[in-house]
Each structure stands twice: as structure tokens, then as C-alpha cells.
Design a protein around this motif. Structure first.
Motif, short mmCIF file in Angstrom:
data_model
loop_
_atom_site.label_atom_id
_atom_site.label_comp_id
_atom_site.label_asym_id
_atom_site.label_seq_id
_atom_site.Cartn_x
_atom_site.Cartn_y
_atom_site.Cartn_z
N ALA B 330 0.83 -1.20 0.00
CA ALA B 330 0.00 0.00 0.00
C ALA B 330 0.86 1.24 0.00
O ALA B 330 0.56 2.23 -0.68
N PHE B 331 1.96 1.19 0.74
CA PHE B 331 2.82 2.36 0.78
C PHE B 331 3.51 2.59 -0.55
O PHE B 331 3.67 3.71 -1.01
N ALA B 334 1.29 4.49 -2.70
CA ALA B 334 0.77 5.78 -2.27
C ALA B 334 1.08 6.83 -3.31
O ALA B 334 2.19 6.93 -3.80
N LEU B 356 -6.90 -0.05 2.43
CA LEU B 356 -5.55 0.46 2.61
C LEU B 356 -5.21 1.46 1.52
O LEU B 356 -4.68 2.54 1.78
N LYS B 359 -7.15 4.68 1.89
CA LYS B 359 -6.65 5.52 2.96
C LYS B 359 -5.42 6.25 2.50
O LYS B 359 -5.25 7.44 2.76
N MET B 360 -4.56 5.56 1.81
CA MET B 360 -3.35 6.20 1.31
C MET B 360 -3.71 7.32 0.35
O MET B 360 -3.10 8.39 0.38
N VAL B 363 -4.86 10.23 2.34
CA VAL B 363 -3.78 10.93 3.03
C VAL B 363 -2.98 11.79 2.07
O VAL B 363 -2.69 12.95 2.33
N VAL B 364 -2.66 11.21 0.93
CA VAL B 364 -1.85 11.97 -0.03
C VAL B 364 -2.63 13.18 -0.52
O VAL B 364 -2.08 14.26 -0.73
N PHE B 368 -0.87 16.52 0.57
CA PHE B 368 -0.08 17.03 -0.52
C PHE B 368 -0.92 17.51 -1.67
O PHE B 368 -0.39 17.94 -2.70
N PHE B 381 4.31 11.91 -8.14
CA PHE B 381 4.47 12.62 -6.89
C PHE B 381 5.79 12.34 -6.20
O PHE B 381 6.54 13.23 -5.84
N TRP B 382 6.08 11.06 -6.00
CA TRP B 382 7.24 10.75 -5.17
C TRP B 382 8.55 11.09 -5.83
O TRP B 382 9.56 11.26 -5.16
N LEU B 385 9.50 15.54 -5.28
CA LEU B 385 9.23 16.27 -4.04
C LEU B 385 9.99 17.57 -4.05
O LEU B 385 11.17 17.62 -4.38
N VAL B 393 5.40 21.27 4.65
CA VAL B 393 3.94 21.33 4.60
C VAL B 393 3.27 20.35 5.55
O VAL B 393 2.12 20.48 5.87
N ILE B 394 4.00 19.37 5.97
CA ILE B 394 3.32 18.39 6.81
C ILE B 394 3.47 18.69 8.27
O ILE B 394 3.16 17.89 9.11
N TRP B 409 -0.11 15.18 14.12
CA TRP B 409 -0.28 13.77 13.86
C TRP B 409 -1.00 13.04 14.96
O TRP B 409 -1.61 12.04 14.74
#
Lengths: 194, 420, 486
Positions: B330-331, B334, B356, B359-360, B363-364, B368, B381-382, B385, B393-394, B409
Motif C-alpha cells: 500500500a505504501f 501511495a 488500505l 486511505k493512502m 492521506v496523499v 499534498f 508525486f514521489w 518532491l 507542509v506536513i 499527527w
């Protein structure tokens, strides 16, 4: 039931109460390590055991490392990199922050206790900061308790608590779509019809 | 229509513009029932005559872009692919990541009004929040499909209240056991005058009861106005005068927001330990068949980390290994996964994997503001950066003024306010 | 043949008694699929009309089975028995197809060498089967020689005769022993409302019992014998995505792999080094890395191996993942291993060799590709044969040598393996078409060549659970047609 209550803790044997949190710490070799190495932390609270892994940059830390730490017996993980703007590799810590924080959301979604996973981005060579970070991390991990669930071979660590979570049954999950009758072919080809 | 699709495919092959067309075909499968089962399965067509096997209807669920990453398919010079809006998103991501060249691909775009799936309304979960009825990238466009199963023209949209025009019959499995006639007519069954029927297993006079609680979404204006109007509260299981209400009302809220994030929200509201137990129960059933990974168009690594054994990163044969595998997968998806939902569909053990990935994606998007697959020109995206400011930003964890601030968080990100 | 009857209520009363002494396994709902699981009460049992989604194969060939545990002390590794619980079990509700699949597993795991893990589970299990009241939608058991009311490999067979009653057939002596302990739960005669009793069967099953066949397996075999290369394979396998769903859910598929799961000891380093377990896990011929062997560092087998007549040798690359029974050198090489358990190691080799022998169709039959396939057999057989990878001879040696004589034979031949096999991650079947072809060939040709039995039992799970809808029956019917056309 969330965390074992004090009476549960008291009911454990001495051996079980002798659990020490095991924390794996990834330190980037520039800001964090230079802050951590000379820091005089002294005996850690809860007699925690800390394993330090030095990495060239916090961006090196792959999320898979965090999971492997838990599988190998850690109870908590701390990833420490330079603060924004001071990364020796200019943007490594930003990559690390993006990746790892996204990953932590995913872990929290999967039910990992977020008190076990920490990140810190200290300014360079700041030992006091580092000491406070460690205190905080250790106390939170100690509060979270042991984490044997990810360990592949549970009997390898006898001085851990037995699994404190209630027994799970494979039918225990919220029924996402109760009472759906699957008359349609859903292309999982539910076998034989209902 | 199917025939337009077939013509176009035949043209492409006749004129030798492409050497392979990948599309949906209908097969008749021999079963022990009297009549053969009509199923849809991917077809690979390389001769113009075979184009007549292409079909397009609401049972065409597959995401065919998963074949674009196979080396046997890549060996073709140029291929045509039949793709719905959601599939085209995967294609866009593949183009962004340089796995396929746009010029080597002819996209036969399908205008899609929803495909079948495993939800109360009979549509796939992804269809409820779909904005891409027309794909955002195509070379040829085929109009909307035949609705083989339901008579409804399109999946209900978010917030839409709809008369149960015969659609409900899979859902309302019981009669709203209030008493009285007229109670259900128009609600749980189709026609307003109650002449239609489905498997609403209760009796018309309400004397038997069932578990209607999800279904009466319609605005049924049966004879008793107070109980039926709009919300179904007091209908299903309540008495006719609406004095009592059952579990219909909570569900109606859910149905109103019946979109991709619905189940994810349900998960968010659970506590951490409940989630852990849920996933432990789910992943203890995983047999690591890798159907989810192999069907995914974006899992194209030649050697997956899960297969790497020197050193071994992800175990096999243990619960922790299964957890690791799915979390890492899942990661790795993402910011790339376009939520086609195939992973969950193909899982032979029925594990809700799309939770999963959704959700990812959420979150993204929240953090972002990035959504993958909208256009092939956007950079992934990845890989791109950019550090925008000193304060990332996070939100930065920092130790300020003697207090530990974990950023946002641990506070308020989760609907339960970060409760454990 | 003793005939008795039992009602569902009696079973409800019987279960708690059984639970005191046995593990009881029955079909349950696991999430939204059905499978066999150990139950703790009668209520968990799901009486199904048709077969479960997941077969009971996991109770005979567990998806993850500990073989031994190892502990490294400096340069030595000590192997210990795992803590395996082989409590006696009763599996309830097994259908004739799944029970017939046990024949296939029995042949593989006991015929050419006894697999102790398998036999421990198999001998400890009492199979209470149930005949099918109606066929599942995708079933085709009669076409492969099984019928929905046969009792092969069952110890007791129940037949539903309606009104919550079952006709009980005691098939084997184990079943009779069981009956003699629990005979008070059974009735002498059926308490039916009508005058007689008849098995509950739908019309379809009645038709099935006339042995309706969709295809003739002999015809299939004949075509497969001669059509290793054929454009048909590319067509039919184009859709296959190479997951393991069909193989893992197939009651007869038995390919496995070995993996070492280990951890470094805790930070206190009291013992130091690795501690872990070696597991046998399921593997699938559809995976693109099946039979992939990687020998980085494994060429350092020393001359001491030549004394491997006893199976005791020195083997570098401890605590490393083994693939197809081969020791993959870790490269990092965590010291050397002294074989404390020669039996176990050699057995592991034998098993893998056997698997390769059957799976790769090593040396048997198809001479046209014997070079490739047999060599693959040698490769995966590992530590077997000369491993020179030269032609059929090595392959045949691998197939038979490893298979026969678990234990010493494989150990002895390990000595001859002078590191000649130095393939670097070699997978012979590089395209999905080849892997798909292998699967069909294995079920309907190689297994028939080796064991005179079709390895498919017609349960239909691969048809219903294939992610892309590939239909085995369609494949076989097409082969059937192709045979008659040519």
C-alpha cells in the motif's frame, strides 16, 4: 480494552514486569548522531534498551525498516534526521519526513500504536534536545507496552508479556455491507451461488 | 455500443495501426446449472475477424491496463486498449512513470455509467464517487454501455435521493415492519403503487420483518407521509407513525455519503486496538497468492521486494509477514494507486484491501493535494518532491518551549480525535 | 458395511465430546469466504450445500510448517525439533473431491519417500466426509473420474437424506473404531416421516451420478503428449496474470518452498547470532520466480561435502532463505553449519527434489524438451545428482534419486555436487505461457506419467476464483476439440 490497567500489570509475574522497552533509533550521521553521541543520557527511564543504527541521511530510512524493527523485536522506533534547512544532503530529510509521516499514517490506520513510532528533527549537535527526545520516546513506548505481535517466532523472547490482546477470531471484523445479497456476478465468482 | 466498438477495433487491425487489441469478451462457461454462465473475461485480438468478440456492458469490471506492463504485450509494436475512465487513470500513471509510451497506445475510451460490484446498490464501490464517466484521455470514444443487469441509467451520485425504481430489490430484504399497508409501496420495491416486487421478504402488510436497514433510501412517499418522507426513519422497523425508529437512520447517512471513503471512515472511527484486531484477523487469512499484486497495473517491479530472499525483507508464512507485505505494498502505491479496486475484487479470501489503498489516497490528497492519474503530463508525486518552505507542509514535530509538540499527527487527524 | 444414521442434533451433542479429545475442523465462514477451520463449538459449523472456497489441504500440507529451529553459536549451528502439535483431528464435511485429492497428496508424499511431516498429519486425522447434495456451480468431478457420492479416503461418509438426518457409511477401519467409541450417538434406523429414505440430491447430481463427462482425460493426455509447442498455449494463457490463487486453492497442488525466518538475538547478545526456524511454505508454479535458484556464494561448498555420504557436511550460508530446497548462499555467510540433523537436511533436499521431479516433469516423457525440463529438475532438485545440468540423465537422476530414499540418498549425492550448478537466478519458464502450459501439463500429463492418476479432482475452485476468469474446463474442452480436429 485499551492498555493493560494497573491491576493487570500487577498481576503479571516479576519476569513479565521486568520488561524493558526496546527501542531502535535511526540516526542520521550529521545532525542527529552528532547530537546523540556525546549526549549524556545516563540510565534510561524504565531501563530501556536502545539500539542505534547510524544512517548517512534520514532519507535512507525506508519504511520497511520500521516494520523490520518491529519484527525483530523492537517495541518502538525513533527516526531522527536533521531539521529542515540543515540537511547535509540538502533535501534528504524532507524526503524522509514525507515518506515516513505518510507511512506512519498508514501504520496507524492498520492499528499500530502511534506511540511506538517517533520522528525527531533536531538542530545540529543539540545534545539537550536529544536527551529530551529520548526521554519522551521512552516514556511513550513504555506506556504503550510490549509489542510481541509482529515477532515471527514468539517463543523466542520469553521475557516478554504474553499477548495481552484478547483472542481474535477470524470472524471478528465489522461487517462492511451487512445483508447484501450477492445475486450479481461480481467477478469474484462467488462459488455455487448463495 | 458493442458494434461500434467492434467496428473500431476491426478498423484498427485492418489498417495495421495496431497489432493487438485488448478488450472485454463474453464467454459462456459451462456450469452444472442448466444454462451456461455468461461471464466477461479479457480477450486479446490480433486478427480483424476476432473483433466481433469484443463487448461492452456493465459487467466489464476488469482494469485491462494491467496487461500493459506484461512483457508479452509490450513486445507488440502498438496496441489498442479498451478502457473506462478509471482504467485510463492507471494508464496515465503508467505513462507518467515511463512504463508505456503514449504513442504506442491507442486508447479506446468507454463512456461508463458504472459497473457491477459488491455493494448494496449493485455498483462497484468506486463508481459512487466517479467523476470520469468519460475518460480524460482517449483516442476513440465509445458511448455508454448496455445495462445488462439493472434498468437504471447510472449509479447514484453522492447525496442523491432516488426513488427505488425497481432497483432496491436486492437490498430491502425485509419489510419495514411497521404495520400497515401502503407502508412499503413505493419504498422498498420498485413501483410506487407497490405492484412491483423484489425479494423484499417481508409481507406486504408488514407482518413479517426483515433487515431493511440499508435499503430504503428512496424517498418513498407512501401513504403515511411522516414516516416515509425522505429519510426512511421510522419506516424500517419503526411503527407506522414513526414513533420508533430503527437502525435505518444511521445507515441512511452512510448511504448518502456512499462513496469511496465510506468504509475508510468507518475504520477511522474505530479505536486503534480495534483496527489492529481487524487487520490481524484479515491478514491471518491471507495466503500470499499475490493476486492483488499481480492484477495491479502499477505493481510492475520485475523483482518484487516480497520475493527477494537475499536478504529477505518480507517473511512468508507468518502473520507479521502478511502485514508487512500489504502495508508495504500500500505504501509503495501511495500517490500512484488510482483506486480501481481490482485488488480487493480478486482476493480469493475476500480481504478488504482497497481500504488500505483508499486511505493512502486520502492521506496523499489531504496532505499534498495530489491525486494520481488525472493527466499523463503531471509528474509523479514521489519522484518530484519539492521542499517548499522552511516549515514543511506536513508540519514539523518540534520541541518547543519545553513541551513536546507532535504536530498534528496525534491530534485531530483521526476522527476520533486521536483517542486510543 | 454397517449402515447407521445420525441426526444433526446428535452431531450437536457429539461435538463437545469430540472437542475434549480432538481438534475438530469443519467448514466455517471466514470473513466472507468459506473455509475449513478448527471449531470450538457446534454453532460455528456452516452446513453448506456446495464446497468451501478454501480446501482442507492446509490441514495436511500447512501453508507454513516449521521443520526445525536453529540457533547459531559462533561458528556452529544447532538444530532442534520444532514444537509441532500433531494433535489428533477430525475433519468434518469433506467433499468427495477434496477427499479424493488426498490420494494425490498421498502419492506425492509417501510413495517415493515418506514425508514425515505429512504422514504425521495424515495419520492423525479422521476424515468424516459428506457426499454432495448438489453440485457446485463450477464442479466437474465426474469428468476426472470422481463422483459426488464416492467415499475414497474418507473414514466415515455422511449422506444427507433430508430432515436433518444423515446416512452414515463406515468406510475404513479407523471409521469403525471411531464409531465403536461413539456408537450411542448414532441410530440404527432413520426416523423419517416417510416410509423410506433417499439421499437428497438435486437433479443435477443425479445426472452427475451417471458419470456425465465433459471431456475425456485420455484424449486430453494424448493431445498433451504431442503438442508441447502449439499456438494454442499463447492464446489461452494471455490473460493469466501469474498469481497463485488457482494453485493455492487447488486441493491437489502441492508445490512448496523453504524459507528461513530468523532474528538476531536480542540486544543483550547473550547468545549472539541468529536464531530462527526453517519453514516449508506453499509455492506456486505460476509465480515468475518458481524454480529460480540463486547460488551466490553457494559454490563454496567444500571438499568436506565429498564425505557427505552421511549427509553431514559443511554448508556455508547459514540462516539463509532456501529456494526450491536449494541452499541459497547468503553471500553474507553467517558462518558455517554443522549438520546436527543430517536426517532433516537431507530430507529437505529429498522433498524438494521430489517436487522438482514431478513438477518439472523431469526426464519423464517429453524428450523434445527433456534437456530443459530435466535440467530444471536437477536444478531444483539440488544437491542431487551431479548437477552438471547435462541432459536427461541428470534430470532423471534428480527425479528418481531425490525421490527415493529420503535421507541418506540425497545426502550421499550431495557430495557429488561439486558446485557444478552455478546458475544465477535461473528460471527456465520465463513467460507466463510456459508456466500456464506447465500447470496444465502437470495436472493432466506429467502426473499421469508418474503416478497414473490425473492430478485434478474437478472441484472447480480455480474456475470460480480466477481473478481474470480463466476457465479450466474451457481450456480442456478446447484441447478436446483440437484433438479431434487434427
Amino acid at each position: 480494552m485499551m492498555v493493560p490497567s494497573p491491576d493487570i500489570v500487577k498481576s503479571k509475574t516479576k519476569e513479565q514486569r521486568d520488561w524493558h522497552p526496546r527501542i531502535v533509533v535511526f540516526l542520521c550521521k550529521w545532525c542527529s548522531y552528532s547530537g546523540a553521541d556525546p549526549a549524556d543520557i545516563g540510565p534510561l527511564p524504565h531501563e530501556a534498551l536502545i539500539e542505534i543504527i547510524r544512517v548517512p541521511c534520514s532519507g535512507r530510512v525506508d519504511p520497511l525498516f520500521l516494520l523490520k524493527c518491529f519484527e525483530k523485536g523492537a517495541d518502538g522506533v525513533l527516526v531522527s534526521g536533521c531539521s529542515i534547512g540543515s540537511c547535509r544532503n540538502s533535501m534528504g530529510n524532507y524526503h524522509a519526513q514525507t515518506k515516513l509521516k505518510t507511512f506512519r499514517t498508514l501504520l496507524e490506520f492498520c492499528g499500530f500504536d502511534v506511540r511506538r513510532i517517533h520522528f525527531s528533527w533536531p538542530p545540529p549537535s543539540d545534545c539537550e534536545y536529544w536527551a529530551k527526545v529520548v526521554d519522551n520516546v521512552v516514556s511513550q513506548v513504555a506506556e504503550a507496552g510490549p509489542f510481541p505481535d509482529m515477532c515471527p517466532i514468539p517463543d523466542m523472547y520469553p521475557n516478554r508479556y504474553p499477548n495481552i490482546y484478547p483472542n481474535m477470531s477470524s470472524n471478528m471484523y465489522p461487517n462492511m455491507y451487512p445483508n447484501t445479497s450477492l445475486n450479481l456476478d461480481t467477478y469474484r465468482y462467488s462459488r455455487g451461488g448463495k | 455500443m458493442s458494434t461500434l466498438l467492434q467496428e473500431k477495433a476491426r478498423e484498427l487491425l485492418d489498417q495495421n495501426e495496431v497489432s493487438l487489441v485488448i478488450g472485454y469478451g463474453e464467454f459462456f462457461r459451462r456450469t452444472t446449472d442448466k444454462s451456461p454462465q455468461r461471464i466477461i473475461s479479457p480477450v486479446f485480438i490480433s486478427k480483424p475477424d476476432e473483433a466481433k468478440s469484443l463487448i461492452w456492458n456493465d459487467h466489464c469490471v476488469y482494469n485491462l491496463s494491467t496487461y500493459l506492463i506484461r512483457k508479452e504485450v509490450k513486445a507488440h509494436r502498438r496496441i489498442a486498449l479498451v478502457a473506462k475512465g478509471c482504467d485510463v487513470k492507471s494508464i496515465c500513471v503508467l505513462i507518467q512513470e515511463n512504463q508505456i509510451k503514449r504513442n504506442n497506445l491507442v486508447i479506446i475510451g468507454l463512456t461508463c455509467q458504472g459497473v457491477v460490484g459488491n455493494t448494496p446498490h449493485g455498483y462497484a464501490e468506486k463508481c459512487y464517487s466517479c467523476q470520469l464517466h468519460t475518460p480524460n484521455l482517449y483516442d476513440i470514444l465509445i458511448p455508454a454501455q448496455n445495462r445488462r443487469s439493472t434498468g437504471v441509467t447510472h449509479a447514484p451520485e453522492r447525496g442523491e435521493k432516488r426513488d427505488c425504481a425497481g432497483n432496491c430489490h436486492e437490498i430491502c430484504q425485509g419489510s419495514c415492519h411497521g404495520s400497515g399497508q401502503g407502508n412499503h409501496e413505493g419504498n422498498c420495491q420498485g413501483s410506487r403503487d407497490g405492484s412491483g416486487h423484489g425479494n423484499c421478504q417481508g409481507s406486504r402488510d408488514g407482518s413479517s420483518h426483515g433487515n431493511c436497514h440499508e435499503s430504503c433510501q428512496g424517498s418513498g412517499q407512501g401513504s403515511n407521509q411522516r414516516s416515509h418522507q425522505g429519510d426512511c426513519q421510522g419506516n424500517c422497523q419503526g411503527s407506522r407513525d414513526g414513533s420508533s425508529h430503527g437502525n435505518c437512520q444511521g445507515k441512511i447517512d452512510q448511504l448518502d455519503r456512499m462513496d469511496q471513503m465510506d468504509r475508510v471512515d468507518m475504520m477511522d472511527r474505530m479505536s486503534s486496538i480495534e483496527r489492529w484486531l481487524f487487520w490481524k484477523a484479515q491478514f491471518s487469512r491471507c495466503i500470499r497468492c499475490y493476486a492483488c499484486r499481480n492484477i495491479c497495473p502499477l505493481c510492475y517491479c520485475e523483482r518484487c521486494i516480497a520475493d527477494k530472499s537475499n536478504p529477505q525483507w518480507i517473511e512468508k508464512g507468518s502473520l507479521s509477514g502478511n502485514l508487512s507485505f500489504h502495508i508495504i505494498r500500500a505504501f509503495h502505491l501511495a500517490g500512484r494507486c488510482t483506486n480501481c479496486g481490482e485488488c480487493e475484487r480478486v482476493c480469493p479470501m475476500g480481504i478488504p484491501l482497497s481500504l488500505l489503498t483508499r486511505k493512502m489516497a486520502q492521506v496523499v490528497k489531504d496532505l499534498f493535494q495530489f491525486e494520481p492519474g488525472l493527466s499523463p503530463g503531471i509528474k509523479p508525486f514521489w519522484g518530484n518532491l519539492q521542499c517548499e518552505s522552511e516549515q514543511s507542509v506536513i508540519g514539523e514535530e518540534s520541541f518547543i518551549n519545553g513541551k513536546w509538540n507532535n504536530g498534528k499527527w496525534n491530534q485531530g487527524v483521526w476522527n476520533n480525535g486521536g483517542k486510543r | 458395511m454397517i449402515t447407521r444414521f445420525i441426526t444433526r442434533n446428535s452431531i450437536r451433542e457429539l461435538i463437545p465430546n469430540l472437542l475434549t479429545a480432538f481438534h475438530v475442523v469443519a467448514p466455517v465462514y471466514s470473513g466472507n469466504v468459506t473455509s475449513f477451520k478448527r471449531i470450538s463449538s457446534y454453532e460455528e459449523i456452516k452446513w453448506l450445500d456446495y464446497n468451501t472456497d478454501k480446501p482442507p489441504k492446509e490441514f495436511f500440507l500447512p501453508p507454513s510448517d516449521d521443520i526445525f529451529q536453529f540457533q547459531q553459536h559462533g561458528k556452529k549451528i544447532v538444530l532442534t525439533e520444532p514444537v509441532n502439535h500433531h494433535a489428533p483431528r477430525i475433519i468434518l464435511g469433506v467433499r468427495p473431491c477434496d477427499a479424493a485429492a488426498l490420494t494425490v497428496l498421498d502419492r506425492v508424499f509417501t510413495e517415493k519417500g515418506i514425508d514425515v511431516l505429512y504422514t504425521a498429519l495424515r495419520d492423525n486425522t479422521l476424515v468424516i466426509g459428506q457426499s454432495c447434495p448438489k453440485p457446485g456451480r463450477d464442479c466437474f468431478c465426474t469428468s476426472v473420474g470422481i463422483s459426488p457420492d464416492e467415499s475414497r479416503n474418507m473414514d466415515i461418509m455422511l449422506t444427507d437424506i433430508g430432515e436433518d438426518q444423515f446416512l452414515v457409511n463406515l468406510v475404513s477401519s479407523k471409521g469403525e473404531d471411531f464409531f465403536s467409541y461413539f456408537s450411542h450417538f448414532f441410530q440404527e434406523s432413520a426416523e423419517m416421516s416417510g416410509s423410506g429414505y433417499e439421499p437428497v440430491q438435486t437433479r443435477e447430481v443425479a445426472v452427475y451420478l451417471k458419470k456425465e463427462k465433459i471431456f475425456d482425460v485420455r484424449v486430453i493426455k494424448k493431445w498433451l503428449d504431442t503438442h508441447f509447442e502449439n499456438p494454442f498455449w499463447a492464446d489461452i494463457a494471455a490473460r493469466c496474470i501469474g498469481c497463485g490463487a488457482c494453485t493455492f486453492l487447488c486441493p491437489t497442488c502441492h508445490c512448496f518452498d523453504f524459507t528461513d525466518e530468523s532474528v538476531v538475538q536480542p540486544i543483550d547478545h547473550r547468545n549472539g547470532g541468529y536464531k530462527g526456524v526453517r519453514r516449508r511454505i506453499w509455492d506456486s508454479c505460476s509465480f515468475d520466480h518458481f524454480t529460480q535458484t540463486s547460488f551466490s556464494g553457494a559454490a563454496s561448498r567444500t571438499g568436506a561435502e565429498a564425505e557427505a555420504g552421511t549427509g553431514a557436511g559443511v554448508w556455508t550460508g547459514a540462516a539463509s532463505r532456501t529456494r526450491a530446497g536449494t541452499g541459497e548462499g547468503d553471500g553474507a555467510g553467517a558462518g558455517t553449519v554443522t549438520r546436527a540433523r543430517a536426517g532433516a537436511e537431507a530430507w529437505a533436499g529429498a522433498q524438494a527434489g521430489l517436487r522438482a521431479g514431478t513438477g518439472a516433469g523431469a526426464g519423464a516423457g517429453t524428450r523434445a524438451r527433456a534437456g530443459a525440463e530435466a535440467w530444471a529438475g536437477a536444478q531444483a532438485g539440488l544437491r542431487v545428482g551431479t548437477g552438471a545440468g547435462a541432459g536427461e540423465q541428470a534430470g532423471l537422476r534428480a527425479g528418481t534419486g531425490a525421490g527415493a530414499g529420503a535421507g541418506t540418498r540425497a545426502g550421499a549425492e550431495a557430495g557429488a555436487w561439486a558446485g557444478a550448478v552455478s546458475g544465477a537466478g535461473h528460471q527456465r519458464r520465463t513467460t507466463q505461457e510456459q508456466r500456464f502450459r506447465q500447470r496444465i501439463m502437470h495436472k493432466f500429463k506429467y502426473f499421469v506419467d508418474l503416478f497414473q492418476r490425473v492430478a485434478c479432482v474437478g472441484c472447480g475452485r480455480c474456475r470460480s476464483l480466477c481473478p481474470v476468469g480463466i476457465d479450466l474446463v474451457e481450456v480442456l474442452e478446447t484441447i478436446h476439440d483440437l484433438f479431434y480436429q487434427s
